[in-house]
Motif scaffolding. Sequence first.
Motif, mmCIF file in Angstrom:
data_model
loop_
_atom_site.group_PDB
_atom_site.id
_atom_site.type_symbol
_atom_site.label_atom_id
_atom_site.label_comp_id
_atom_site.label_asym_id
_atom_site.label_seq_id
_atom_site.Cartn_x
_atom_site.Cartn_y
_atom_site.Cartn_z
ATOM 1 N N SER A 119 83.789 41.716 10.434
ATOM 2 C CA SER A 119 82.722 40.897 9.869
ATOM 3 C C SER A 119 82.282 39.815 10.870
ATOM 4 N N CYS A 120 82.958 39.705 12.001
ATOM 5 C CA CYS A 120 82.545 38.802 13.087
ATOM 6 C C CYS A 120 81.187 39.268 13.621
ATOM 7 N N PRO A 121 80.224 38.418 13.929
ATOM 8 C CA PRO A 121 80.291 36.954 13.978
ATOM 9 C C PRO A 121 79.860 36.278 12.675
ATOM 10 N N VAL A 140 78.046 38.136 20.784
ATOM 11 C CA VAL A 140 78.240 36.879 20.072
ATOM 12 C C VAL A 140 79.364 37.066 19.046
ATOM 13 N N HIS A 141 80.260 36.090 19.019
ATOM 14 C CA HIS A 141 81.401 36.087 18.101
ATOM 15 C C HIS A 141 81.483 34.752 17.383
ATOM 16 N N HIS A 142 82.293 34.723 16.328
ATOM 17 C CA HIS A 142 82.816 33.440 15.891
ATOM 18 C C HIS A 142 84.337 33.551 15.935
ATOM 19 N N THR A 143 85.013 32.391 16.046
ATOM 20 C CA THR A 143 86.468 32.457 16.170
ATOM 21 C C THR A 143 87.117 32.682 14.814
ATOM 22 N N GLY A 196 76.012 41.536 18.075
ATOM 23 C CA GLY A 196 77.060 40.855 17.335
ATOM 24 C C GLY A 196 78.292 41.747 17.395
ATOM 25 N N HIS A 197 79.473 41.154 17.380
ATOM 26 C CA HIS A 197 80.721 41.910 17.467
ATOM 27 C C HIS A 197 80.742 43.087 16.487
ATOM 28 N N GLY A 198 80.300 42.814 15.242
ATOM 29 C CA GLY A 198 80.346 43.835 14.202
ATOM 30 C C GLY A 198 79.399 45.007 14.411
#
Length: 259
Positions: A136-138, A31-34, A128-130
């Motif tokens: 610090s993503c997501p 899971v990421h955020h852009t 989570g990516h991190g």
Amino acid sequence: MKIISREGWNARRPASTVYRITWAQRTEFYVHHTAGPRGQSIRSIQDFHIDDNGWSDVGYNFLVDEDGVIYEGRGWLAVGAHCPNHNRSGISAAFIGKNNPTPAALRSIRWLYEESCRRAGRKLLRRGHGQSFPTSCPGPRLQSWLNAGMPIDDEPAPKPAPPIKIIMKGGVPQWPGRLLMVDEPMMFGEDIRLWQERLKTRGWNIDVDSWYGPESRTVCRGYQRATGLPENGRVDKATWDMTWSWRPPQTSPEASADR
Ligand SMILES: [Zn+2]
């Protein structure tokens, strides 16, 4: 659940070959955020990934907007460009926004996770990516949601963190007695925020987000190296105390007289 196809969002052709794998090679779901604005167009994200990053295509397998609409990125079985060393083993979904996921978006990400597991024929590890790369993503909200097991009927940002009581002595926060380290679920709390804030004011490049992830560990190692402490990447009592007591050498004469 409806997925907007690449044609549906006017995708460009990939700039170079996008490699394919099989479900047998998939073991993780990322899971990421852009980290950009909500409502950013998929096409502009693709343009950025191709033209600025030099990637073959938009980096993610899927993207989800604030209304929960799912967009096909590279698709189910493409090798992504979203997390080094995990682009084959991990399929990815990115929320379009920055640490502000909506309940509708969470529902769609959860659906993508379950559909991925169904297609793979087994449970994929939720990450989570991190958790696999210093970033610090997501963002803390998606990460805490992942840690809580991706609940979809509750509030979008459950905060499972236990309250940490900080005792101050002479203006200095005392070590609260728990070892700060990269753990699963990721550690969160006021003690971490204080430690990050202290390092930041002393010039270290660290996000003050109250989460102890790989990024904090990297800074911790660097700090321990700089101050001659055992380099273990964990904030133990010695590291905590040093964070507040350490002064550069050649400071005041009193400091040396104390020894
Ligand atoms: Zn990411």
